[in-house]
Design an enzyme around this catalytic site. Sequence first.
Site, PDB file in Angstrom:
ATOM      1  N   GLY A 117       7.336  -7.911  -6.778  1.00 21.65           N
ATOM      2  CA  GLY A 117       6.417  -8.431  -7.754  1.00 21.65           C
ATOM      3  C   GLY A 117       6.372  -7.568  -8.948  1.00 21.65           C
ATOM      4  O   GLY A 117       6.690  -6.522  -9.231  1.00 21.65           O
ATOM      5  N   MET A 167      -3.971 -19.546  -2.693  1.00 22.17           N
ATOM      6  CA  MET A 167      -3.500 -17.905  -3.313  1.00 22.17           C
ATOM      7  C   MET A 167      -2.933 -18.257  -4.579  1.00 22.17           C
ATOM      8  O   MET A 167      -2.994 -19.404  -5.244  1.00 22.17           O
ATOM      9  CB  MET A 167      -2.638 -17.408  -2.297  1.00 22.17           C
ATOM     10  CG  MET A 167      -2.891 -16.617  -1.178  1.00 22.17           C
ATOM     11  SD  MET A 167      -1.830 -15.763  -0.245  1.00 22.17           S
ATOM     12  CE  MET A 167      -2.991 -14.933   0.933  1.00 22.17           C
ATOM     13  N   GLY A 168      -2.542 -17.103  -5.108  1.00 18.47           N
ATOM     14  CA  GLY A 168      -1.885 -17.114  -6.478  1.00 18.47           C
ATOM     15  C   GLY A 168      -2.542 -16.060  -7.372  1.00 18.47           C
ATOM     16  O   GLY A 168      -2.022 -16.124  -8.535  1.00 18.47           O
ATOM     17  N   ARG A 169      -3.364 -15.195  -6.726  1.00 11.24           N
ATOM     18  CA  ARG A 169      -3.871 -13.890  -7.554  1.00 11.24           C
ATOM     19  C   ARG A 169      -4.550 -14.627  -8.840  1.00 11.24           C
ATOM     20  O   ARG A 169      -5.229 -15.530  -8.706  1.00 11.24           O
ATOM     21  CB  ARG A 169      -2.939 -13.058  -8.087  1.00 11.24           C
ATOM     22  CG  ARG A 169      -2.970 -12.005  -6.920  1.00 11.24           C
ATOM     23  CD  ARG A 169      -2.594 -10.767  -7.078  1.00 11.24           C
ATOM     24  NE  ARG A 169      -1.250 -10.470  -7.553  1.00 11.24           N
ATOM     25  CZ  ARG A 169      -0.796  -9.389  -8.350  1.00 11.24           C
ATOM     26  NH1 ARG A 169      -1.692  -8.442  -8.738  1.00 11.24           N
ATOM     27  NH2 ARG A 169       0.447  -9.520  -8.767  1.00 11.24           N
ATOM     28  N   LYS A 203       1.027  -1.065  -0.031  1.00 15.44           N
ATOM     29  CA  LYS A 203      -0.100   0.025  -0.036  1.00 15.44           C
ATOM     30  C   LYS A 203       1.021   1.003  -0.009  1.00 15.44           C
ATOM     31  O   LYS A 203       2.121   1.264   0.030  1.00 15.44           O
ATOM     32  CB  LYS A 203      -0.771  -0.141   1.332  1.00 15.44           C
ATOM     33  CG  LYS A 203      -1.702  -1.280   1.190  1.00 15.44           C
ATOM     34  CD  LYS A 203      -2.955  -1.069   2.478  1.00 15.44           C
ATOM     35  CE  LYS A 203      -3.715  -2.233   2.421  1.00 15.44           C
ATOM     36  NZ  LYS A 203      -3.060  -3.593   2.186  1.00 15.44           N
ATOM     37  N   ASP A 261       3.285 -16.326  -6.377  1.00 11.39           N
ATOM     38  CA  ASP A 261       2.358 -16.406  -7.278  1.00 11.39           C
ATOM     39  C   ASP A 261       2.925 -17.038  -8.497  1.00 11.39           C
ATOM     40  O   ASP A 261       2.247 -17.559  -9.479  1.00 11.39           O
ATOM     41  CB  ASP A 261       1.563 -15.141  -7.679  1.00 11.39           C
ATOM     42  CG  ASP A 261       0.777 -14.632  -6.561  1.00 11.39           C
ATOM     43  OD1 ASP A 261       0.494 -15.127  -5.553  1.00 11.39           O
ATOM     44  OD2 ASP A 261       0.571 -13.537  -6.455  1.00 11.39           O
ATOM     45  N   THR A 278       7.685 -13.472  -5.856  1.00 14.13           N
ATOM     46  CA  THR A 278       6.160 -13.649  -5.604  1.00 14.13           C
ATOM     47  C   THR A 278       6.034 -15.178  -5.265  1.00 14.13           C
ATOM     48  O   THR A 278       6.482 -15.934  -5.972  1.00 14.13           O
ATOM     49  CB  THR A 278       5.338 -13.047  -6.529  1.00 14.13           C
ATOM     50  OG1 THR A 278       4.044 -13.497  -6.339  1.00 14.13           O
ATOM     51  CG2 THR A 278       5.561 -13.544  -7.885  1.00 14.13           C
ATOM     52  N   ARG A 291       2.466 -18.140   2.785  1.00 11.72           N
ATOM     53  CA  ARG A 291       3.232 -16.966   2.585  1.00 11.72           C
ATOM     54  C   ARG A 291       4.363 -16.826   3.675  1.00 11.72           C
ATOM     55  O   ARG A 291       5.307 -16.150   3.427  1.00 11.72           O
ATOM     56  CB  ARG A 291       2.321 -15.711   2.154  1.00 11.72           C
ATOM     57  CG  ARG A 291       2.928 -15.055   1.001  1.00 11.72           C
ATOM     58  CD  ARG A 291       2.061 -13.756   0.725  1.00 11.72           C
ATOM     59  NE  ARG A 291       2.227 -12.754   1.508  1.00 11.72           N
ATOM     60  CZ  ARG A 291       1.614 -11.679   1.299  1.00 11.72           C
ATOM     61  NH1 ARG A 291       0.507 -11.681   0.594  1.00 11.72           N
ATOM     62  NH2 ARG A 291       1.671 -10.540   2.358  1.00 11.72           N
ATOM     63  N   ARG A 314     -16.351 -29.716   3.805  1.00  9.02           N
ATOM     64  CA  ARG A 314     -15.521 -28.795   4.500  1.00  9.02           C
ATOM     65  C   ARG A 314     -14.758 -27.843   3.748  1.00  9.02           C
ATOM     66  O   ARG A 314     -14.014 -28.492   2.775  1.00  9.02           O
ATOM     67  CB  ARG A 314     -14.889 -29.472   5.700  1.00  9.02           C
ATOM     68  CG  ARG A 314     -15.623 -30.272   6.608  1.00  9.02           C
ATOM     69  CD  ARG A 314     -16.795 -29.256   7.593  1.00  9.02           C
ATOM     70  NE  ARG A 314     -17.213 -30.073   8.681  1.00  9.02           N
ATOM     71  CZ  ARG A 314     -18.462 -30.647   8.519  1.00  9.02           C
ATOM     72  NH1 ARG A 314     -19.025 -30.369   7.272  1.00  9.02           N
ATOM     73  NH2 ARG A 314     -18.897 -31.280   9.359  1.00  9.02           N
TER      74      ARG A 314
HETATM   75  O1  F6P Z   1       0.824 -11.632  -4.400  1.00  5.80           O
HETATM   76  C1  F6P Z   1       0.787 -12.514  -3.362  1.00  5.80           C
HETATM   77  C2  F6P Z   1      -0.560 -12.657  -2.605  1.00  5.80           C
HETATM   78  O2  F6P Z   1      -0.259 -13.588  -1.521  1.00  5.80           O
HETATM   79  C3  F6P Z   1      -1.541 -13.333  -3.536  1.00  5.80           C
HETATM   80  O3  F6P Z   1      -1.547 -14.763  -3.772  1.00  5.80           O
HETATM   81  C4  F6P Z   1      -2.698 -12.628  -2.742  1.00  5.80           C
HETATM   82  O4  F6P Z   1      -3.862 -12.740  -3.514  1.00  5.80           O
HETATM   83  C5  F6P Z   1      -2.398 -11.377  -2.342  1.00  5.80           C
HETATM   84  O5  F6P Z   1      -0.797 -11.502  -2.148  1.00  5.80           O
HETATM   85  C6  F6P Z   1      -2.808 -11.298  -0.712  1.00  5.80           C
HETATM   86  O6  F6P Z   1      -2.437 -10.084  -0.470  1.00  5.80           O
HETATM   87  P1  F6P Z   1      -2.428  -9.425   0.888  1.00  5.80           P
HETATM   88  O7  F6P Z   1      -1.286 -10.091   1.756  1.00  5.80           O
HETATM   89  O8  F6P Z   1      -2.482  -7.838   0.955  1.00  5.80           O
HETATM   90  O9  F6P Z   1      -3.930  -9.890   1.716  1.00  5.80           O
END
Ligand code: F6P
Length: 399
Positions: A118, A185-187, A78, A143, A141, A290, A281
């Site tokens: 990234g 995750m992975g966007r 941010k 991702d 990253t 991460r 579930r």
């Molecule tokens: O880009 C890395 C990542 O972990 C993505 O896989 C995920 O969508 C995003 O960042 C999550 O971001 P934050 O830590 O801001 O929730």
Amino acid sequence: MSQHQKRIGILTSGGDCPGLNAVIRAVVKSANQSGIDVIGFLKGYEGLIDPVRYLPLNNKNTSGILTHGGTILGSTNKGRFAATVGVADRLNLDPELLEDVQTTFKQLDLSGLICVGGDGSLAVAQQFHEFGLPVVGVPKTIDNDLSATAFTFGFDSAVASATDALDRLHTTAASHGRVMVLELMGRHAGWIALHAGIAGGAHVILLPEIDWSFDQICHKILQRERSGKPSTLIVVAEGARLPDGDMVTHDGPQSLGQVRLGGIGNIVAHEIEQRLHRETRTAVLGHLQRGGGPTTFDRVLATQFGAHAVRLIIERRFGEMVCYRPPNIESVPIIEAVNDLSTVDPEGSPVLAARSLGVSFGDRPTTEQAFVSPWLEDDDDREVEDRPEDVPEEVEVLL
Ligand code: F6P
């Protein structure tokens, strides 16, 4: 700093990932070997301006960090430098910010800056480069979505955590005969879900790159039940689109220009329960994939990236980013990394290999994708003909 010693900076920007500290350590060690001092800016690009915040880095304060997760410099996705979506927007940083950064470079007598980030953070580095600042990039990253490099560090560690989660879900799913959905995750790329799904033996893998339907997921669950397997493991990438094309996002504040993905796991589980009345579930692995230390692969990759980034600065190859082109570490213009994101190829070998094992991607595979052995055909004569003649009988049983 001694009077004549050169000085470079490093910062880590965007979401953290395992291996960042390994890069920092490698940069400090290899720079020191070449008689260069290193300072680390705090909280990503934010540390570069108003107030400028940095930490002189040396062998002592970077010792022992190779195995540690996160980043000792802090990071943020941010703030004033947060990249917005779209290449055009990304190339539009406020000129005043750039001038302030230039002032910091002058005041601290920086010969170069290593930006570890990234695609969004590297887009900022690209703007610095276009403004004339001496920067080089290091891609990171979980991702793995930068096509300029075969792998980013962080990815292997995330896949390892996700695979461990799947291993654990297997045992509880099998004990209860349940359907388990794991959201990863992975966007907008399905790399983590695909690799963890394969490594963890998932039965269904849902990716952003392959359209899927609830009918096909239910079909797979019922097919497994018919063959005496009451539990099913489903992996879903957070960026997978629902059958109607919608992405699932969190409500509330989002980092500038970037949607915050998540929530699809619960939707998939709910729909399966509604349709099949099976106990289902959901587990959302979230930031557990991460955090934590890097795998050995990521330690080696991150260390090579750090050492190579220092070399790029020494050779004044600014505007370049280190990358992994197996078996070598090379470099490419940063702009390439920013403009070309990597996603899973639905026809690529990992997907085809998974399909040939019977893994469902929630779709109806095309004839080419669904490899059917000619030995399965009903034509008995042909089956016998196709087999090598000298195969002993006991081997034929295994075949
Ligand atoms: O880009 C890395 C990542 O972990 C993505 O896989 C995920 O969508 C995003 O960042 C999550 O971001 P934050 O830590 O801001 O929730």
